[in-house]
Motif scaffolding. Sequence first.
Motif, PDB file in Angstrom:
ATOM      1  N   LEU A   3       0.079  15.277  27.134  1.00 12.52           N
ATOM      2  CA  LEU A   3      -0.057  16.442  28.020  1.00 12.52           C
ATOM      3  C   LEU A   3      -0.638  17.632  27.273  1.00 12.52           C
ATOM      4  N   PHE A   4      -0.133  17.862  26.056  1.00  6.16           N
ATOM      5  CA  PHE A   4      -0.641  19.004  25.281  1.00  6.16           C
ATOM      6  C   PHE A   4      -2.106  18.831  24.959  1.00  6.16           C
ATOM      7  N   ILE A   5      -2.469  17.602  24.566  1.00  4.21           N
ATOM      8  CA  ILE A   5      -3.882  17.373  24.226  1.00  4.21           C
ATOM      9  C   ILE A   5      -4.763  17.660  25.432  1.00  4.21           C
ATOM     10  N   GLU A   6      -4.280  17.209  26.591  1.00 12.33           N
ATOM     11  CA  GLU A   6      -5.083  17.457  27.791  1.00 12.33           C
ATOM     12  C   GLU A   6      -5.231  18.938  28.059  1.00 12.33           C
ATOM     13  N   GLN A   7      -4.116  19.647  27.941  1.00 10.06           N
ATOM     14  CA  GLN A   7      -4.175  21.086  28.210  1.00 10.06           C
ATOM     15  C   GLN A   7      -5.125  21.785  27.230  1.00 10.06           C
ATOM     16  N   LYS A   8      -5.006  21.342  25.963  1.00 10.23           N
ATOM     17  CA  LYS A   8      -5.886  21.953  24.955  1.00 10.23           C
ATOM     18  C   LYS A   8      -7.348  21.692  25.308  1.00 10.23           C
ATOM     19  N   LYS A   9      -7.606  20.471  25.710  1.00 14.45           N
ATOM     20  CA  LYS A   9      -8.995  20.141  26.063  1.00 14.45           C
ATOM     21  C   LYS A   9      -9.475  21.018  27.207  1.00 14.45           C
ATOM     22  N   ARG A  10      -8.593  21.239  28.166  1.00 15.26           N
ATOM     23  CA  ARG A  10      -8.975  22.068  29.309  1.00 15.26           C
ATOM     24  C   ARG A  10      -9.333  23.468  28.851  1.00 15.26           C
ATOM     25  N   LYS A  11      -8.565  23.991  27.860  1.00 20.45           N
ATOM     26  CA  LYS A  11      -8.789  25.375  27.421  1.00 20.45           C
ATOM     27  C   LYS A  11     -10.094  25.529  26.654  1.00 20.45           C
ATOM     28  N   LEU A  12     -10.490  24.481  25.923  1.00 22.17           N
ATOM     29  CA  LEU A  12     -11.682  24.623  25.086  1.00 22.17           C
ATOM     30  C   LEU A  12     -12.929  24.679  25.934  1.00 22.17           C
ATOM     31  N   PRO A  34     -16.622  23.473  27.187  1.00 21.62           N
ATOM     32  CA  PRO A  34     -17.096  22.095  27.401  1.00 21.62           C
ATOM     33  C   PRO A  34     -17.788  21.539  26.168  1.00 21.62           C
ATOM     34  N   ASP A  35     -17.763  20.229  26.063  1.00 21.03           N
ATOM     35  CA  ASP A  35     -18.228  19.557  24.845  1.00 21.03           C
ATOM     36  C   ASP A  35     -19.665  19.901  24.505  1.00 21.03           C
ATOM     37  N   THR A  36     -20.454  20.068  25.539  1.00 24.59           N
ATOM     38  CA  THR A  36     -21.879  20.307  25.286  1.00 24.59           C
ATOM     39  C   THR A  36     -22.073  21.555  24.438  1.00 24.59           C
ATOM     40  N   ILE A  37     -21.375  22.622  24.813  1.00 29.14           N
ATOM     41  CA  ILE A  37     -21.572  23.876  24.091  1.00 29.14           C
ATOM     42  C   ILE A  37     -21.055  23.741  22.668  1.00 29.14           C
ATOM     43  N   LEU A  38     -19.887  23.049  22.515  1.00 27.69           N
ATOM     44  CA  LEU A  38     -19.339  22.886  21.175  1.00 27.69           C
ATOM     45  C   LEU A  38     -20.314  22.129  20.290  1.00 27.69           C
ATOM     46  N   GLU A  39     -20.931  21.112  20.863  1.00 25.86           N
ATOM     47  CA  GLU A  39     -21.903  20.343  20.079  1.00 25.86           C
ATOM     48  C   GLU A  39     -23.018  21.252  19.606  1.00 25.86           C
ATOM     49  N   LYS A  40     -23.488  22.041  20.562  1.00 22.31           N
ATOM     50  CA  LYS A  40     -24.619  22.909  20.216  1.00 22.31           C
ATOM     51  C   LYS A  40     -24.244  23.854  19.095  1.00 22.31           C
TER      52      LYS A  40
END
Lengths: 686, 257
Positions: free
Chosen positions: B104-113, B115-121
């Motif tokens: 659950l925590f991992i999911e919530q954390k993912k939601r807060k970050l 989107p992957d595309t921007i992080l990759e960039k």
Amino acid sequence: MGEFKVHRVRFFNYVPSGIRCVAYNNQSNRLAVSRTDGTVEIYNLSANYFQEKFFPGHESRATEALCWAEGQRLFSAGLNGEIMEYDLQALNIKYAMDAFGGPIWSMAASPSGSQLLVGCEDGSVKLFQITPDKIQFERNFDRQKSRILSLSWHPSGTHIAAGSIDYISVFDVKSGSAVHKMIVDRQYMGVSKRKCIVWGVAFLSDGTIISVDSAGKVQFWDSATGTLVKSHLIANADVQSIAVADQEDSFVVGTAEGTVFHFQLVPVTSNSSEKQWVRTKPFQHHTHDVRTVAHSPTALISGGTDTHLVFRPLMEKVQVKNYDAALRKITFPHRCLISCSKKRQLLLFQFAHHLELWRLGSTVATGKNGDTLPLSKNADHLLHLKTKGPENIICSCISPCGSWIAYSTVSRFFLYRLNYEHDNISLKRVSKMPAFLRSALQILFSEDSTKLFVASNQGALHIVQLSGGSFKHLHAFQPQSGTVEAMCLLAVSPDGNWLAASGTSAGVHVYNVKQLKLHCTVPAYNFPVTAMAIAPNTNNLVIAHSDQQVFEYSIPDKQYTDWSRTVQKQGFHHLWLQRDTPITHISFHPKRPMHILLHDAYMFCIIDKSLPLPNDKTLLYNPFPPTNESDVVRRRTAHAFKISKIYKPLLFMDLLDERTLVAVERPLDDIIAQLPPPIKKKKFGT
Amino acid sequence: MVQLRPRASRAPASAEAMVDEGQLASEEEEAEHGLLLGQPSSGAAAEPLEEDEEGDDELDDEAPEELTFASAQAEAREEEWRVRETVRRDKTLLKEKRKRREELFIEQKKRKLLPDTILEKLTTASQTNIKKSPGKVKEVNLQKKNEDCEKGNDSKKVKVQKVQSVSQNKSYLAVRLKDQDLRDSRQQAAQAFIHNSLYGPGTNRTTVNKFLSLANKRLPVKRAAVQFLNNAWGIQKKQNAKRFKRRWMVRKMKTKK
């Protein structure tokens, strides 16, 4: 001259921010002043103490130290922990480097000018190397226990004195270690619970360290042995600043009570070689804390919380005893913060973080000369427009028809459209302003409100076409020869054909707006321009300079007018040239082409070009002579300069229509009433 | 304290027990065994005592139950097994719970970050390490701050690694907001220090009104203070009075007509 109804406006609640630091540069005779809201102003002392440049402030920037380094580079450091360098040519901030020591309290440039020393909140003293384009961190000195509030270099660059809370440390620059730690008494001959804050230190070349602290003492220390030599108690409150002259024979200190003391090195007896430091002169020109002082070769400069900048020339240093040796006090701004819409009788006031729009009141009564007419309708505060973001507003303008308001900060440009429907006002912002319009130095609307002229700080001049609710960028005049040095002023002719811009050192450029090209350039004058305007029908450009010279240039003929040549040949009256404050606004009468209306902070003047000019012997300021004087006398004493000192201090004066004037005054008492609390003075009998 | 009488059946039983369960040499078993040893001994020791006591009582003539050791052992073993089972079940339950919570925590954390595309960039941009001019970075920082202010504070604070360079098509700079908080708090502390040392307790300050009125007090004809009227007094009362007056006038006009 005519009869006018005058709107006396006193609801402009202008309060300047207090002065926090000053730094004097000897080579260029310029003074950099930083205020508590983050604005940094540069005054040119040789151009009649005119403010020629300024860098707008920022809410998070609390400057605590300002210094000049070699090559005319200006650095400032503040409580946000960053060291900033200012680009004096491009009029922007070059970069801001974080010192990673917490808030920075003090900064000093080395005597050679190539190194910068910074004292931080965590007690560390950091040394930076000044490279040609940036500064680079070199090393840290020994970390001290409490925050370093003041720094001073020894003139040879080998030692440093750092003042902190309750002690002063002497560092050796090469090793970075603290050589001495001198404990400062908390109270002169006594004990106190309050910590003693050493607000300023100065290191002399013979090894003496002078310290000023919050207990009101000025102390002399010997840095070789680390001992106290002499202690003077000069005030009941803090002594907050110290500045030493270059020759090291005098220094000046400023106290929290508003007094500035001058100390001089005098021989003990008239022919002995031994000298001692003696407190010679007190000056009381301030009412509040004097947070900063500077010592130029001929004058003492002080500034503080009461927002005045005071120049006190020292009589023994001044060569020629003329008006230059008088006290100069700069209180009011050197540029116009008010714009006026004549058609709708609106005034736009520019503050640091907001704009106010007021409609003038009206009256139906009539009276004779000197009467105060009762208002039938009060002045109305129509709009209070807050700016977004922490930056200060640089310039603002309202169009003559009153339907457009534009203002600019460092990063953005805002344009608003106003709609009026029976006494109500609605505002709509024009979004998506282009990026090249931001950081504008001056904004001006054309007389018919269809064009917007923007002078950006890169030197380019942009013309934007306004129509309905949208805008279109028409043209950009690129900077001509000569660097963008001075503050830019714009003037547009009422028929919309000509635009004059005074932004460069090459003189005032006049552009043809219809053909979008440069028409001519007024020859350069070595004093900066303080005000400009173009007359309605004759298209004469009237320019006022900071040395109180006024020129009139005919744009269609591309040469100075005959009247201007006559004035220059004869010269202005000596009292006219001795005025303290610069002319900030020029305007014209629509029906009388021979009249020029101009004003500075303490007078307004209507120049009648048809009357003879005064020579030095005539009385310059001659109010209306009594009617029982004969006609002959009246004709003899009448001259071209009709000066009135009824309304002062004036921030703005303009002609609304043929019979109405508006004068915006700002009494000094109203400014003082909103300043922070001063030190209590105990007077006998109160 | 129960007295342990040496019994013949005891010793071999204990030896058997040790041999049987020697393979399971867990502390638990030993402890349980110890317990088993303890308990039955106490129980067994108690029984004969009771027996003795009861034996003294002539009323109760019944013979005690013949409890074979095997049955007792079996019971004990069952007891042991049950306890072990419950512990194991509890452990597995806890493990499952923990696992679910982690997910659950991992999911919530993912939601807060972002989107992957921007992080990759961002990560690729930092690797290429483009050096932009400091002025541009500063202005971009300002723009980002403006955007932040405009976005509002409804989303929780995002912690993204500080990136030196700027991505090509988007012009923003990601900064750690934790650093900014620390900087702000230090700046506040510094300003509080200055305020305290200049205007705090112990300083001899007075109001501007009193300061400017000193001169008035010493004049030959004494004058009032410079700010004699306190215009900020009773603002609400004055506003109410104005409103009431307006309404009263309107009413008066109506009744007059």
